[in-house]
Design an enzyme around this catalytic site. Structure first.
Site, PDB file in Angstrom:
ATOM      1  N   ASP A  52       0.839  -1.201   0.000  1.00  0.00           N
ATOM      2  CA  ASP A  52       0.000   0.000   0.000  1.00  0.00           C
ATOM      3  C   ASP A  52       0.876   1.254   0.000  1.00  0.00           C
ATOM      4  O   ASP A  52       0.372   2.378  -0.038  1.00  0.00           O
ATOM      5  CB  ASP A  52      -1.008  -0.008   1.156  1.00  0.00           C
ATOM      6  CG  ASP A  52      -0.362  -0.111   2.522  1.00  0.00           C
ATOM      7  OD1 ASP A  52       0.881  -0.201   2.587  1.00  0.00           O
ATOM      8  OD2 ASP A  52      -1.091  -0.105   3.528  1.00  0.00           O
ATOM      9  N   SER A  53       2.200   1.055  -0.003  1.00  0.00           N
ATOM     10  CA  SER A  53       3.134   2.177  -0.224  1.00  0.00           C
ATOM     11  C   SER A  53       2.913   2.760  -1.619  1.00  0.00           C
ATOM     12  O   SER A  53       3.423   3.845  -1.923  1.00  0.00           O
ATOM     13  CB  SER A  53       4.580   1.719  -0.051  1.00  0.00           C
ATOM     14  OG  SER A  53       4.849   0.567  -0.808  1.00  0.00           O
ATOM     15  N   ASP A  91      -1.046  -6.036  -0.105  1.00  0.00           N
ATOM     16  CA  ASP A  91      -1.489  -5.400   1.142  1.00  0.00           C
ATOM     17  C   ASP A  91      -2.997  -5.212   1.139  1.00  0.00           C
ATOM     18  O   ASP A  91      -3.556  -4.659   0.179  1.00  0.00           O
ATOM     19  CB  ASP A  91      -0.847  -4.009   1.281  1.00  0.00           C
ATOM     20  CG  ASP A  91       0.404  -4.024   2.135  1.00  0.00           C
ATOM     21  OD1 ASP A  91       0.514  -4.896   3.020  1.00  0.00           O
ATOM     22  OD2 ASP A  91       1.271  -3.163   1.910  1.00  0.00           O
ATOM     23  N   LYS A 121      -1.448  -9.320   2.888  1.00  0.00           N
ATOM     24  CA  LYS A 121      -0.677  -8.895   4.079  1.00  0.00           C
ATOM     25  C   LYS A 121      -1.548  -7.946   4.906  1.00  0.00           C
ATOM     26  O   LYS A 121      -2.257  -7.116   4.344  1.00  0.00           O
ATOM     27  CB  LYS A 121       0.623  -8.208   3.667  1.00  0.00           C
ATOM     28  CG  LYS A 121       1.440  -7.660   4.856  1.00  0.00           C
ATOM     29  CD  LYS A 121       2.889  -7.385   4.518  1.00  0.00           C
ATOM     30  CE  LYS A 121       3.151  -6.046   3.884  1.00  0.00           C
ATOM     31  NZ  LYS A 121       2.722  -4.881   4.696  1.00  0.00           N
ATOM     32  N   GLU A 123      -1.614  -5.516   8.727  1.00  0.00           N
ATOM     33  CA  GLU A 123      -0.832  -4.879   9.781  1.00  0.00           C
ATOM     34  C   GLU A 123      -1.508  -5.080  11.131  1.00  0.00           C
ATOM     35  O   GLU A 123      -2.705  -4.803  11.265  1.00  0.00           O
ATOM     36  CB  GLU A 123      -0.672  -3.378   9.493  1.00  0.00           C
ATOM     37  CG  GLU A 123       0.131  -3.103   8.233  1.00  0.00           C
ATOM     38  CD  GLU A 123       0.364  -1.616   7.986  1.00  0.00           C
ATOM     39  OE1 GLU A 123       0.014  -0.790   8.853  1.00  0.00           O
ATOM     40  OE2 GLU A 123       0.900  -1.286   6.917  1.00  0.00           O
ATOM     41  N   GLU A 190       9.001  -4.248  10.648  1.00  0.00           N
ATOM     42  CA  GLU A 190       9.490  -2.977  10.093  1.00  0.00           C
ATOM     43  C   GLU A 190      10.061  -2.081  11.180  1.00  0.00           C
ATOM     44  O   GLU A 190       9.410  -1.817  12.200  1.00  0.00           O
ATOM     45  CB  GLU A 190       8.335  -2.261   9.354  1.00  0.00           C
ATOM     46  CG  GLU A 190       8.781  -0.949   8.740  1.00  0.00           C
ATOM     47  CD  GLU A 190       7.792  -0.371   7.727  1.00  0.00           C
ATOM     48  OE1 GLU A 190       6.794  -1.039   7.379  1.00  0.00           O
ATOM     49  OE2 GLU A 190       8.030   0.767   7.285  1.00  0.00           O
TER      50      GLU A 190
HETATM   51  O1  KIV Z   1       3.627  -1.166   1.661  1.00  0.00           O
HETATM   52  C1  KIV Z   1       4.824  -1.470   1.751  1.00  0.00           C
HETATM   53  O2  KIV Z   1       5.662  -1.080   0.924  1.00  0.00           O
HETATM   54  C2  KIV Z   1       5.242  -2.284   2.889  1.00  0.00           C
HETATM   55  C3  KIV Z   1       6.703  -2.555   3.047  1.00  0.00           C
HETATM   56  C4  KIV Z   1       7.372  -1.355   3.604  1.00  0.00           C
HETATM   57  C5  KIV Z   1       6.971  -3.765   3.849  1.00  0.00           C
HETATM   58  O3  KIV Z   1       4.435  -2.703   3.647  1.00  0.00           O
END
Ligand code: KIV
Length: 272
Positions: A52-53, A91, A121, A123, A190
């Site tokens: 989600d980055s 994510d 994924k 969190e 992280e």
């Molecule tokens: O969204 C992302 O890029 C991440 C990484 C930093 C692990 O979750």
């Protein structure tokens, strides 16, 4: 007669587990589009994270919070079309799984069905346990994410190193145990102290992938745009920059602009 095939073997959760068991480090990078995914996959990356980055890197938002489930599915399906070998994790975006476990399951199923990705994924630890169990019950592999969890940035108030204090470190160790017991196939840690990451890695049977978590984990993940030097504004200590694509691209685009302005492009042989 023997027939030889050049079939590429896909990376699976089982293979990632075997890598941990034999001490082979797992390589993981972020990716959000087809062209980049082709390069990462051909270069031999084990895991691609459609992170989600993308909210920061692709859309230019300050945080990961605004990206939607539809947008994550769009990125993931672009990546999936390019990938022949890597295991692709997506994510679950903010707001698509924390509300209740039915919503978490519905969001995960949408990702798996509409993008063709291999896992999701999430969190958090204990507080999202119910959602993790529900997603796993549908046969969707789940990767956890602890430590600095960017979807909670307004709770933390800062992107500083997490779990330096004993109480937070103990909660992280507990959360890792909870995620493993739920059935997660791996966990991302992280920006936490290397010693704590080592403790979690030694205790966990499943692979632990670090970003800013030191060398004693089972694998490493970075944001591709950061490690290729496309994004020049981000310099955390843990980031190793492998290329200066910002300069390469800047120089190339400037040259192109100049060639167009000076009528040097196109030249003979570059038109019909
Ligand atoms: O969204 C992302 O890029 C991440 C990484 C930093 C692990 O979750």
């Amino acid at each position: 007669m023997s027939t030889q095939t050049n079939e590429i073997k896909r990376v699976t959760t089982h293979q990632l587990q075997e890598m941990k068991n034999r001490g082979e480090k797992i390589s993981m990078l972020t990716c959000y589009d087809y062209s980049m995914a082709r390069i990462l996959d051909a270069a031999g990356i084990d895991v691609i994270l459609v992170g989600d980055s993308a909210s920061n890197v692709i859309a230019g938002h300050e945080t990961t919070l605004p990206i939607t489930l539809d947008q994550m599915i769009y990125h993931a399906s672009s990546v999936i079309r390019a990938v022949k070998r890597a295991f692709v994790v997506v994510d679950l975006p903010f707001g698509s799984y924390q509300g209740n476990s039915s919503e978490a399951l519905r969001s995960s199923i949408r990702i798996m069905k509409e993008s063709g990705a291999h896992a999701v994924k999430v969190e958090g630890g204990e507080e999202i346990k119910e959602s993790v169990i529900r997603i796993l019950s549908a046969g969707v592999p789940v990767m956890g994410h602890l430590g600095l969890t960017p979807q909670s940035i307004y709770k933390f108030g800062t992107y500083a190193v997490r779990a330096r204090e004993e109480a937070e470190a103990n909660k992280l160790v507990h959360d890792a145990k909870v995620l493993e017991e739920c059935g997660c196939f791996a966990i991302v840690l992280e920006k936490i102290p290397a010693e704590l990451a080592q403790r979690v890695t030694q205790q966990a049977k499943i692979p632990i992938i670090g970003i800013g978590a030191g060398p004693h984990v089972d694998g490493q993940v970075l944001v591709t745009h950061d490690m290729l030097g496309i994004n020049k504004d981000f310099h955390p200590r843990f980031l190793r920059v492998y290329a200066d694509l910002h300069s390469v691209m800047m120089k190339s685009v400037k040259e192109y602009v100049s060639d167009v302005k000076n009528k040097k492009f196109p030249s003979e042989g570059e038109y019909y």
